[in-house]
Design an enzyme around this catalytic site. Structure first.
Site, PDB file in Angstrom:
ATOM      1  N   LYS A 181       0.857  -1.182   0.000  1.00 38.44           N
ATOM      2  CA  LYS A 181       0.000   0.000   0.000  1.00 38.44           C
ATOM      3  C   LYS A 181       0.895   1.234   0.000  1.00 38.44           C
ATOM      4  O   LYS A 181       1.663   1.452   0.932  1.00 38.44           O
ATOM      5  CB  LYS A 181      -0.919   0.004   1.223  1.00 38.44           C
ATOM      6  CG  LYS A 181      -1.867   1.198   1.272  1.00 38.44           C
ATOM      7  CD  LYS A 181      -2.769   1.125   2.496  1.00 38.44           C
ATOM      8  CE  LYS A 181      -3.713   2.311   2.571  1.00 38.44           C
ATOM      9  NZ  LYS A 181      -4.581   2.246   3.774  1.00 38.44           N
ATOM     10  N   LYS A 233      -2.264  -1.627  -3.661  1.00 39.86           N
ATOM     11  CA  LYS A 233      -3.098  -0.430  -3.671  1.00 39.86           C
ATOM     12  C   LYS A 233      -2.200   0.796  -3.791  1.00 39.86           C
ATOM     13  O   LYS A 233      -1.217   0.893  -3.055  1.00 39.86           O
ATOM     14  CB  LYS A 233      -3.901  -0.387  -2.361  1.00 39.86           C
ATOM     15  CG  LYS A 233      -4.771   0.824  -2.164  1.00 39.86           C
ATOM     16  CD  LYS A 233      -5.433   0.783  -0.789  1.00 39.86           C
ATOM     17  CE  LYS A 233      -6.334   1.977  -0.581  1.00 39.86           C
ATOM     18  NZ  LYS A 233      -6.938   1.985   0.772  1.00 39.86           N
TER      19      LYS A 233
END
Length: 308
Positions: A181, A233
């Site tokens: 992330k 992400k």
């Protein structure tokens, strides 16, 4: 012929719909930076999740927006807090039709907006945060969540949550590790969606967008700790990382098409600059082609309808 020879295909069951539920709301509250997306009341949430189930969407990822916040995010572990109440609603409403998933992170619930608790210097305390994550995991599983999305990027979070779940008898609850992330500018509209109180940034615990190998290293650590699914992400600007992770993972790999990706497409389409539906499909196919087994996207129900 193109349909017959296509190398990559989308399916409704590979799409996950992120949802926001707002404590105290009596009707949907539109999110200005995300046209077509709202913070839901419990009643409007029921309508939306039934539409998603009817379309064949594979899962729902729920985020809570509480009325009150404090330094340790107390509402996150309150059985009567908005996220846990809404989880029970979803489990009762559509729990047999798709996978009910919850975001396990403190950022929506803290008055400082960080993903963890702070020490006396104002820095995120990784190990103290893990204790909060353990309690959150049990509370969410007790409420009926079938999959926990560990999005906080704390070191050791997967192992800590797995142990807490197993100790509480929730051995069948799945852990989705946000393994790679990145500290991205694409999260801007999401901050509005959850009414984030963040001042500053999260670069101390999210990854540097310049680093590719680091994403792979983080993914390997989460695999070693027992993650059931890995997340990359954002999606659009990290397809290389997504491909890397998919190549080494023996568990499913997902991608999150985040709020900024959604907002850019909707804004450009509203100005007539792009073919909206074509671009939506192309971005989803791109993530799937790069290695995503499933994709979290705010267009999940709409696209599932197209595919069916």
């Amino acid at each position: 012929m193109r349909r017959l020879t296509a190398e990559t295909r989308l399916h409704p069951a590979e799409l996950i719909l992120p949802l926001f539920v707002r404590e105290g709301a009596t009707e949907p509250v539109p999110i200005g930076s995300m046209p077509g997306v709202s913070q839901h009341s419990l009643d409007s949430l029921k309508r939306v999740v039934n539409d998603a189930a009817e379309a064949g969407v594979g899962g729902l990822m729920l985020f809570g927006v509480p009325e009150t916040r404090d330094a340790v995010g107390s509402a996150a572990t309150d059985p009567d807090g908005i996220l846990n109440v809404a989880t029970r609603v979803l489990a009762d409403e559509v729990g047999d039709a798709l996978v009910v998933q919850t975001d396990l992170c403190l950022d929506e619930f803290t008055d400082h907006g960080h993903c963890g608790v702070l020490d006396d210097r104002g820095h995120v305390d990784n190990d103290a945060t893990l204790l909060r994550y353990r309690d959150m995991a049990v509370a969410q599983a007790d409420a009926g969540s079938q999959l926990l999305g560990l999005s906080g990027m704390m070191d050791g979070q997967v192992a800590a949550v797995r142990e807490a779940l197993d100790d509480a008898g929730h051995t069948d609850v799945v852990i989705l590790a946000y393994a790679a992330k990145y500290a991205s500018g694409f999260y801007g509209p999401f901050r509005e969606a959850v009414d984030s109180q963040l001042s500053g940034d999260r670069r101390a615990y999210q990854q540097d967008p310049a680093n590719r190998r680091e994403g792979l290293r983080e993914a390997r650590l989460d695999l070693e700790e027992g993650a059931d699914i890995l997340m990359v992400k954002p999606a659009l600007s990290y397809l290389d990382v997504l491909s890397d992770v998919a190549a080494i993972s023996d568990v499913p790999v997902w991608a999150y098409q985040v709020s900024g990706e959604y907002a850019m497409v909707e804004a450009a389409a509203a100005n007539g600059w792009i073919d909206r539906n074509r671009i939506i499909e192309e971005t989803l196919v791109g993530a799937k082609r790069a290695g995503a087994d499933a994709i979290m996207t705010y267009w999940a129900t709409e696209v599932a309808g197209w595919l069916r």
